[in-house]
Structure formats: C-alpha cells, structure tokens
Write an enzyme that holds these catalytic residues in place. Structure first.
Site, mmCIF file in Angstrom:
data_model
loop_
_atom_site.group_PDB
_atom_site.id
_atom_site.type_symbol
_atom_site.label_atom_id
_atom_site.label_comp_id
_atom_site.label_asym_id
_atom_site.label_seq_id
_atom_site.Cartn_x
_atom_site.Cartn_y
_atom_site.Cartn_z
ATOM 1 N N GLY A 13 0.806 -1.214 0.000
ATOM 2 C CA GLY A 13 0.000 0.000 0.000
ATOM 3 C C GLY A 13 0.840 1.266 0.000
ATOM 4 N N LEU A 37 -1.722 -16.038 8.611
ATOM 5 C CA LEU A 37 -0.448 -15.358 8.389
ATOM 6 C C LEU A 37 0.659 -16.234 8.969
ATOM 7 C CD1 LEU A 37 1.230 -12.951 7.439
ATOM 8 C CD2 LEU A 37 0.702 -11.794 9.589
ATOM 9 N N LEU A 88 0.024 -3.073 9.020
ATOM 10 C CA LEU A 88 -0.577 -1.913 8.354
ATOM 11 C C LEU A 88 -1.775 -2.291 7.483
ATOM 12 C CD1 LEU A 88 2.325 -0.878 9.126
ATOM 13 C CD2 LEU A 88 2.244 0.515 7.074
ATOM 14 N N SER A 114 -5.013 -2.788 5.745
ATOM 15 C CA SER A 114 -6.431 -2.400 5.836
ATOM 16 C C SER A 114 -6.754 -1.458 4.680
ATOM 17 C CB SER A 114 -6.715 -1.643 7.139
ATOM 18 O OG SER A 114 -8.075 -1.232 7.172
ATOM 19 N N ALA A 145 -0.647 -0.251 13.212
ATOM 20 C CA ALA A 145 -0.980 1.036 12.594
ATOM 21 C C ALA A 145 -2.446 1.320 12.874
ATOM 22 C CB ALA A 145 -0.724 0.983 11.094
ATOM 23 N N TYR A 176 -14.511 0.969 9.625
ATOM 24 C CA TYR A 176 -13.075 1.257 9.773
ATOM 25 C C TYR A 176 -12.758 1.631 11.216
ATOM 26 C CZ TYR A 176 -8.508 3.384 8.770
ATOM 27 O OH TYR A 176 -7.171 3.694 8.745
ATOM 28 N N LYS A 236 -10.569 -0.653 13.866
ATOM 29 C CA LYS A 236 -9.296 -0.197 14.434
ATOM 30 C C LYS A 236 -9.375 -0.114 15.954
ATOM 31 C CE LYS A 236 -6.597 0.571 10.769
ATOM 32 N NZ LYS A 236 -5.290 -0.095 10.566
ATOM 33 N N THR A 294 -2.148 11.311 6.147
ATOM 34 C CA THR A 294 -0.798 11.280 5.575
ATOM 35 C C THR A 294 -0.911 11.327 4.053
ATOM 36 O OG1 THR A 294 -0.086 9.967 7.464
ATOM 37 C CG2 THR A 294 1.363 9.960 5.555
#
Ligand code: UDP
Length: 327
Positions: free
Chosen positions: A10, A61, A73, A75, A114, A145, A149, A175
């Site tokens: 990403g 994973l 990170l 998502s 993250a 979202y 998180k 960002t």
C-alpha cells in the site's frame, strides 16, 4: 532485523518497506492487493532481502523462518475504499490483527499496530491527545473502519497484558505523498489530480472542516522509531499543522498553477469536523516530530503526480462476497 509488513504494497506500507530495505533489514511483505497494486513494489522485487507474499492475512499469516518484528498496516484506509469493502475492512481489523499478533507471539517479535486518528471519531476534544477515548458512531458508515481499528487496539492490548507480546500502537493522522492512488478518493490525491487536469476541485461541505496533513517520509520515520522502541503507546503520529479543506484547495491550486474552480459537494455522513494531533508523547517517548511543511510536501506530491508514474489504476477496491469475507 527480519520484519513482516502487512499491507506492505500500500501507500504507507511500500514506503515503510523501502525504508527497512534501505537500512539493511530483511522484509517479508504480505498483501492481498485489494486496494493497492504491484507498481508500488516493482522496484523491490529484484532485491534479495525483500519477499512479497500475496495473501489475505484475515485468513492466516504464517511466515517461514525468523521474525523479529511485525508492522501491521493492512487495511483499506481511504473512506471510499472502506465503504466499498466493509466486510473486508472489519475482517482485517479483527481476524487479520489477531493473526498478526499470533505471529508476533510465536516468534516473540515486536508488534506495531498502525491504528488511526479515526479512533477519536468526530472528536469532542481538540486537538486530540492520546487520553481522549473518542466519539465514534458505532453504526455509521465509517464504523467499519473506526470500530475495526478500535477492536484492533483492544486485542493488541489484550495480547500485551495476557500473553506478554511486546506491542506498540501508533495512531496515524492524515498522511499524503507520492504513491497515493489518484482515485483513492482522499482529499489530497483528489485535489492534486483535479488541479493538474484543470477539473473542478470537489470540496465537500463548506470546506471549513479541518485536517492535519503529514508528509509520508516524516510518518515512516515515526513508524521505524516505534518499531525499534520499547514503547507501548498509543502514540499519535501526525503533523499538527492544521488546515481547513478550503485552505488546502487554495494551496493546491496555487502550487499547481491550475485554473481549476472549486465545486461544492455535500458533506459525507459523519465526516469529522476537526482533526489535529497532540504530539507531545511522540516527542517525549520517540524523539519524533515532523520536519516537512505542508507546502514542501505538497510540492513533492505534485511533482510525483505530474511525472505520470505507473499506476495500478485497476487496483480499485474489489468487492468480495460474504463468503470470501468469512462472514
Ligand atoms: N474531502 C473533500 N473533497 C474530496 C475528498 C475529501 O472535501 O474530494 C474532505 C472530506 O470530506 C474530509 C477531508 O476532505 O473532510 C479529508 O478527507 P479524506 O477522505 O482525505 O480523509 P478522512 O480524514 O476523512 O479520512
């Protein structure tokens, strides 16, 4: 170090992979490419210390060999992306985070989550310190979202408290920079793309809502520091230079020399009114603060968009079935 980066293809993830490779680490990048594409990694694929595994970490994973750190990170992150992938966003924030924590537990590795300024929702406290518990609509369109998180933070703290995993949480504020997808729907990528094409800049609402924009190089430096630190967080990472969306539109028009007009469109539901990080904790505990001004960062970003980089424009969010989401 051998570092696993989930979401490494990403926007942020690929910059983090670059920084880790540049300092001599080994990187195992796991990404299902649901909102990114191979263009961000193409330059790394010949690097022997870099490995790319296309995988959905919500399912599993497993990484062969040693693991010293996990940077989680993965998502969908832009509002249009997580609106079109609601189940996948919930899956990666919950099961994906559990799988990444399980990997860190098995390897006794450092784990960095993250997280996001979205845990503060439409904040009642301004600017936002880490002590703020947030003001989130749990059933609104952004909740897939925000709540994913927030759950990710909760399960990270549970693994820390009950399993002794060395965890760290960073809350990342808006960002921007090179490698943003021109059509990701975020404000900086949309305004720069529109200005360069002479199209109207789409300002939602009256443009008085604020955001604080951090250049990607500053942010990645903060992530690296958190990976190396013995700091649990949460720690805000962001640039406290707060601007209204209207000001951002004017700045982008000035920097691109564009003749684009501004077009007002309705404000999306639950769009946070104000957002600005308190970064005292990042300064004290990580010795981190941003160095690149919005003007300077936008110049680099405009230059990159102008250079017409190879884009994975087909990499729009892909809807998945309830089955595929495991729901
Ligand atoms: N925004 C806008 N025009 C756009 C895209 C976004 O005015 O084309 C606004 C959006 O309503 C929000 C702010 O810009 O107030 C930042 O949006 P973005 O999607 O970049 O990130 P967010 O902070 O909302 O997750």
């Amino acid at each position: 170090m051998r570092v696993v980066v989930t979401g490494g293809a990403g926007f942020l993830g690929s910059h983090l992979c670059d920084a880790l490779i540049a300092r001599g680490d080994l990187v195992w990048c796991a990404d299902d490419l649901c909102t990114s594409g191979p263009a961000n990694l193409r330059h790394l694929l010949r690097e022997p210390r870099f490995h790319f595994a296309r995988s959905d970490i919500s399912r599993s994973l497993d990484v062969p060999g040693p693991v010293d750190a996990v940077a989680h990170l993965a998502s969908p992150a832009s509002p249009p992306d997580y609106h079109s992938l609601p189940l996948q966003t919930l899956a990666v924030g919950s099961r994906g985070t559990e799988n990444a924590l399980g990997l860190a537990l098995r390897h006794r590795a450092r784990f960095v989550l993250a997280s996001t300024s979205e845990v503060y929702g439409d904040p009642l406290v301004h600017p936002q310190p880490e002590e703020d518990w947030g003001h989130v609509n749990p059933i609104g369109p952004r909740s897939v979202y925000d709540e994913a998180k927030r759950y990710a933070e909760a399960v990270t703290m549970a693994y820390r408290r009950s399993e002794g995993v060395d965890t760290g949480i960073v809350r990342i504020f808006n960002t921007y920079g090179p490698r943003m997808r021109p059509y990701d729907g975020r404000v900086v990528s949309s305004f720069v793309r529109q200005a360069l094409r002479g199209e109207p800049l789409t300002v939602y609402g009256d443009g008085s809502q604020t955001r604080s924009f951090c250049y990607v190089d500053d942010l990645v430096r903060g992530l690296l520091t958190m990976l190396d630190a013995d700091v649990p967080g949460p720690v805000n990472l962001g640039n406290p230079e707060e601007r209204t969306v209207g000001e951002l539109a004017r700045l982008v028009i000035e920097l691109t020399g564009s003749g684009s007009p501004v077009r007002r469109l309705p404000l999306p539901e639950d769009d946070p009114t104000r957002r600005c990080p308190v970064i005292a904790r990042a300064r004290e505990q990580l010795g981190w603060s941003p160095e690149i001004t919005l003007r300077e960062g936008l110049r680099h970003t405009v230059e990159w968009f102008r250079s017409g980089p190879s884009q994975d424009d087909e990499a729009r969010p892909r809807r998945i079935s309830r089955d595929a989401a495991g729901v």
